[in-house]
Design a protein around this motif. Structure first.
Motif, mmCIF file in Angstrom:
data_model
loop_
_atom_site.group_PDB
_atom_site.id
_atom_site.type_symbol
_atom_site.label_atom_id
_atom_site.label_comp_id
_atom_site.label_asym_id
_atom_site.label_seq_id
_atom_site.Cartn_x
_atom_site.Cartn_y
_atom_site.Cartn_z
ATOM 1 N N ASP A 5 -34.846 43.033 71.276
ATOM 2 C CA ASP A 5 -34.569 42.505 69.944
ATOM 3 C C ASP A 5 -35.640 41.506 69.512
ATOM 4 O O ASP A 5 -35.908 41.351 68.320
ATOM 5 C CB ASP A 5 -33.198 41.817 69.911
ATOM 6 C CG ASP A 5 -32.047 42.817 69.880
ATOM 7 O OD1 ASP A 5 -32.123 43.760 69.089
ATOM 8 O OD2 ASP A 5 -31.096 42.648 70.644
ATOM 9 N N VAL A 13 -37.228 42.756 65.564
ATOM 10 C CA VAL A 13 -36.497 44.015 65.729
ATOM 11 C C VAL A 13 -34.995 43.783 65.606
ATOM 12 O O VAL A 13 -34.279 44.562 64.963
ATOM 13 C CB VAL A 13 -36.842 44.675 67.076
ATOM 14 C CG1 VAL A 13 -35.928 45.874 67.331
ATOM 15 C CG2 VAL A 13 -38.295 45.124 67.094
ATOM 16 N N ALA A 41 -32.637 45.385 62.714
ATOM 17 C CA ALA A 41 -31.472 46.213 63.035
ATOM 18 C C ALA A 41 -30.217 45.685 62.351
ATOM 19 O O ALA A 41 -29.409 46.455 61.821
ATOM 20 C CB ALA A 41 -31.278 46.270 64.548
ATOM 21 N N THR A 50 -30.132 46.662 58.716
ATOM 22 C CA THR A 50 -30.116 48.094 58.398
ATOM 23 C C THR A 50 -28.950 48.863 59.002
ATOM 24 O O THR A 50 -28.790 50.053 58.725
ATOM 25 C CB THR A 50 -31.433 48.746 58.864
ATOM 26 O OG1 THR A 50 -31.626 48.499 60.274
ATOM 27 C CG2 THR A 50 -32.616 48.180 58.106
ATOM 28 N N THR A 51 -28.123 48.225 59.825
ATOM 29 C CA THR A 51 -26.967 48.910 60.401
ATOM 30 C C THR A 51 -25.701 48.519 59.651
ATOM 31 O O THR A 51 -25.565 47.372 59.207
ATOM 32 C CB THR A 51 -26.808 48.571 61.902
ATOM 33 O OG1 THR A 51 -26.753 47.142 62.075
ATOM 34 C CG2 THR A 51 -27.983 49.123 62.699
ATOM 35 N N ARG A 96 -27.409 44.315 66.198
ATOM 36 C CA ARG A 96 -28.768 44.354 66.721
ATOM 37 C C ARG A 96 -28.829 45.430 67.798
ATOM 38 O O ARG A 96 -27.804 46.074 68.099
ATOM 39 C CB ARG A 96 -29.183 42.990 67.248
ATOM 40 C CG ARG A 96 -28.292 42.394 68.329
ATOM 41 C CD ARG A 96 -28.806 41.034 68.752
ATOM 42 N NE ARG A 96 -27.979 40.438 69.795
ATOM 43 C CZ ARG A 96 -28.063 40.746 71.080
ATOM 44 N NH1 ARG A 96 -28.925 41.677 71.483
ATOM 45 N NH2 ARG A 96 -27.292 40.157 71.969
ATOM 46 N N LEU A 97 -30.012 45.648 68.383
ATOM 47 C CA LEU A 97 -30.153 46.733 69.357
ATOM 48 C C LEU A 97 -29.177 46.580 70.517
ATOM 49 O O LEU A 97 -28.577 47.553 70.979
ATOM 50 C CB LEU A 97 -31.590 46.777 69.882
ATOM 51 C CG LEU A 97 -32.671 47.221 68.889
ATOM 52 C CD1 LEU A 97 -34.014 47.283 69.579
ATOM 53 C CD2 LEU A 97 -32.322 48.567 68.277
ATOM 54 N N LEU A 148 -25.810 47.784 69.485
ATOM 55 C CA LEU A 148 -25.747 49.235 69.349
ATOM 56 C C LEU A 148 -25.599 49.908 70.709
ATOM 57 O O LEU A 148 -24.806 50.840 70.876
ATOM 58 C CB LEU A 148 -26.998 49.750 68.642
ATOM 59 C CG LEU A 148 -27.116 49.390 67.153
ATOM 60 C CD1 LEU A 148 -28.500 49.734 66.636
ATOM 61 C CD2 LEU A 148 -26.043 50.099 66.341
#
Length: 248
Positions: A119, A127, A131, A134-135, A140-141, A144
């Motif tokens: 991240d 990052v 995330a 946009t999610t 965040r990653l 997810l």
């Protein structure tokens, strides 16, 4: 980004959780980072003291191991054993939970926090922030991969304080009778009802009481009392059955 996480519970009740905003998550993280920096500073001072002792050769390696591992252990251990919260999350009023609304698992806490490295790339959490923007669930990653979300704490103001039902003898157990024939499925349903009740909206509380508690109470002949809230009697049933069957 969705503002709320809407779920259907096993009791067929709709549960909603307000997703934590970026500002709250950043503020919580800043608090946590400051705590980590203080701990790291203490470790540096300790390493300096040890460097003039007979174990000086261990001072720098021990500090290096602590400096790296503590960053991850701080988040992993607190989220695992403090129901999805760190000190920063607690201060801001948010918590990490599984995407299905249940409490975060230790494995999920490990996954979402080990991926903080990804991240952070290429710097300043680029990052991770991308995330989150946009999610749909602001994940965040790490979220997810671990299937977690971060939500605001519910700050319901019930007109009563739910009694604990994890240990001891409930003061209303004398009212619930012998509970002959009560099944484990009924116990599990009532326990979920008691656990979730304080977090539900008032309309959901009424609906869940009618759908879960009242049928079981009628079937097991638990007397109703007009001056006692149903949640108290439900918890008395949970505690009595759980203790008698070694489930608490």
């Amino acid at each position: 980004m969705e503002q709320e996480l809407v779920l259907l519970s096993p009791e067929k009740t709709i549960l909603t959780y307000r997703l934590a905003g970026l500002g709250a998550r950043v503020f919580a993280h800043v608090i946590d980072v400051l705590i980590i920096l203080v701990a790291e500073y203490v470790a540096v001072v300790t390493a300096g003291i040890l460097s003039v002792t007979s174990i000086a050769f261990l001072a720098i390696p021990l500090w290096a191991i602590f400096a790296v591992s503590f960053i991850f252990l701080y988040f992993i251990l607190l989220e695992s054993f403090w129901n999805g919260q760190t000190i920063g999350k607690k201060a801001v009023g948010i918590r990490a939970r599984m995407a299905d609304g249940t409490a975060i698992t230790s494995l999920a806490a490990i996954g979402r926090n080990l991926l903080r490295v990804a991240d952070f790339l290429p710097g300043m959490y680029f990052v991770g922030l991308l995330a989150m923007f946009t999610t749909p669930r602001s994940q965040r990653l790490g979220d997810l991969v671990a299937n977690t979300v971060v939500t605001y704490e519910r700050r319901a103001l019930p007109v009563f304080t739910p009694a604990p039902h994890s240990a001891g003898i409930h003061p209303l157990e004398y009212m619930v009778g012998e509970l002959r024939g009560m099944t484990l499925d009924e116990y599990n349903a009532l326990r979920r009802y008691c656990d979730r009740f304080p977090e539900l909206a008032s309309t959901a509380q009424v609906r869940l009481t009618a759908d879960v508690w009242l049928p079981i109470a009628e079937k097991r002949k638990v007397p109703m009392a007009p001056n006692i809230h149903p949640i108290y009697l439900a918890e008395a049933v949970v505690m009595k059955y759980g203790r008698e069957h070694g489930l608490l």
